[in-house]
Design a protein around this motif. Sequence first.
Motif, PDB file in Angstrom:
ATOM      1  N   TYR A  39       0.842  -1.215   0.000  1.00 40.51           N
ATOM      2  CA  TYR A  39       0.000   0.000   0.000  1.00 40.51           C
ATOM      3  C   TYR A  39       0.871   1.257   0.000  1.00 40.51           C
ATOM      4  O   TYR A  39       0.539   2.259  -0.626  1.00 40.51           O
ATOM      5  CB  TYR A  39      -0.940  -0.006   1.216  1.00 40.51           C
ATOM      6  CG  TYR A  39      -2.019  -1.054   1.091  1.00 40.51           C
ATOM      7  CD1 TYR A  39      -3.140  -0.851   0.296  1.00 40.51           C
ATOM      8  CD2 TYR A  39      -1.902  -2.291   1.726  1.00 40.51           C
ATOM      9  CE1 TYR A  39      -4.119  -1.821   0.142  1.00 40.51           C
ATOM     10  CE2 TYR A  39      -2.868  -3.277   1.582  1.00 40.51           C
ATOM     11  CZ  TYR A  39      -3.966  -3.029   0.799  1.00 40.51           C
ATOM     12  OH  TYR A  39      -4.925  -4.002   0.638  1.00 40.51           O
ATOM     13  N   ARG A 113      -7.442  -2.474  -3.319  1.00 41.18           N
ATOM     14  CA  ARG A 113      -7.339  -3.657  -2.458  1.00 41.18           C
ATOM     15  C   ARG A 113      -7.353  -4.933  -3.302  1.00 41.18           C
ATOM     16  O   ARG A 113      -6.654  -5.882  -2.996  1.00 41.18           O
ATOM     17  CB  ARG A 113      -8.454  -3.685  -1.388  1.00 41.18           C
ATOM     18  CG  ARG A 113      -8.408  -2.491  -0.449  1.00 41.18           C
ATOM     19  CD  ARG A 113      -9.083  -2.777   0.880  1.00 41.18           C
ATOM     20  NE  ARG A 113      -8.268  -3.629   1.732  1.00 41.18           N
ATOM     21  CZ  ARG A 113      -7.316  -3.190   2.558  1.00 41.18           C
ATOM     22  NH1 ARG A 113      -7.075  -1.906   2.683  1.00 41.18           N
ATOM     23  NH2 ARG A 113      -6.609  -4.044   3.274  1.00 41.18           N
ATOM     24  N   GLN A 120      -0.572 -10.292  -2.985  1.00 43.86           N
ATOM     25  CA  GLN A 120      -0.421 -11.047  -1.726  1.00 43.86           C
ATOM     26  C   GLN A 120      -0.546 -12.554  -1.962  1.00 43.86           C
ATOM     27  O   GLN A 120       0.208 -13.351  -1.402  1.00 43.86           O
ATOM     28  CB  GLN A 120      -1.492 -10.599  -0.708  1.00 43.86           C
ATOM     29  CG  GLN A 120      -1.217  -9.209  -0.132  1.00 43.86           C
ATOM     30  CD  GLN A 120      -2.422  -8.660   0.606  1.00 43.86           C
ATOM     31  OE1 GLN A 120      -3.553  -8.707   0.123  1.00 43.86           O
ATOM     32  NE2 GLN A 120      -2.191  -8.116   1.788  1.00 43.86           N
ATOM     33  N   ARG A 134      -3.638  -5.630   8.033  1.00 43.67           N
ATOM     34  CA  ARG A 134      -4.857  -5.278   8.758  1.00 43.67           C
ATOM     35  C   ARG A 134      -5.959  -6.304   8.522  1.00 43.67           C
ATOM     36  O   ARG A 134      -6.856  -6.446   9.336  1.00 43.67           O
ATOM     37  CB  ARG A 134      -5.403  -3.909   8.278  1.00 43.67           C
ATOM     38  CG  ARG A 134      -4.428  -2.756   8.323  1.00 43.67           C
ATOM     39  CD  ARG A 134      -4.068  -2.411   9.751  1.00 43.67           C
ATOM     40  NE  ARG A 134      -3.231  -1.209   9.817  1.00 43.67           N
ATOM     41  CZ  ARG A 134      -1.949  -1.167   9.485  1.00 43.67           C
ATOM     42  NH1 ARG A 134      -1.343  -2.249   9.062  1.00 43.67           N
ATOM     43  NH2 ARG A 134      -1.268  -0.039   9.595  1.00 43.67           N
ATOM     44  N   ILE A 136      -5.319  -9.621   7.062  1.00 43.17           N
ATOM     45  CA  ILE A 136      -4.710 -10.872   6.595  1.00 43.17           C
ATOM     46  C   ILE A 136      -5.529 -12.076   7.096  1.00 43.17           C
ATOM     47  O   ILE A 136      -5.896 -12.946   6.301  1.00 43.17           O
ATOM     48  CB  ILE A 136      -3.222 -10.993   7.033  1.00 43.17           C
ATOM     49  CG1 ILE A 136      -2.442  -9.702   6.693  1.00 43.17           C
ATOM     50  CG2 ILE A 136      -2.561 -12.208   6.385  1.00 43.17           C
ATOM     51  CD1 ILE A 136      -2.518  -9.253   5.259  1.00 43.17           C
TER      52      ILE A 136
END
Length: 227
Positions: A39, A113, A120, A134, A136
Amino acid sequence: MKKKVTVAIDGPSSSGKSTIAKLVAKHFNFTYIDSGSIYRAITYVALKNNLIKTGDIDVVSLIDLLNNCSISFSFNSNNQNVIKLDDISVEDEIRTFEISNNVSLIAEKNEIRKYVLKIQKDISNNKSVVMDGRDIGSVVFPNADFKFFLDASIDVRALRRWNELKLTEKDLKFEEVKKDLLKRDKKDINRKFSPLRRSKDSTLINSDRLDISEVVKHIIGIIKKEI
Ligand code: DC
């Protein structure tokens, strides 16, 4: 030992997640992934291209830019993250107060996101990982083998962050840092998409009265029992 282990460590800003996650990963020889840095790198791209104006973001242009550049991680000899933008490290550039001050605007956008979620998942493919962030344990890896939620009071967190930032930003005031953290907490907790939430199946650890090594020991103990 299980072939692939996923450890999720969530919590508010400056709760010690990244330091702790790094040490836990090192202990088990898992890969540590700092999801906040993704981010932050996106915020860096947005600021560099003047896409954040008066508190608003040109998301369409930003996604367009992101689709034409690459955000990747490499790992140094300690298996620690080095985040790269088009193959150039931006580790230092993304740790400034300016980035911290703008990153929650970026993190609240669903399009962003989704873009981050893909990074990710890709990066964790076929690896044992410790990922901090925040969302996961709640969104990214709801089936993680281990979920921890780290917390600490606002004053403890602000002091930790101020001590870190002061090394490079000498004029920065404690109150400014505290104000920024409160603003980020509010944004992280209240945003519409993937807000900061403790999932019920996570282990809550408050580090107000624990030092880093005590938290790390506690987490390692819990993981060791199961694998
Ligand atoms: O952990 P950090 O302070 O480097 O994270 C930077 C910002 O990114 C933070 O304000 C919230 C956001 N973030 C997020 O929304 N989801 C994550 N999984 C990780 C970070």
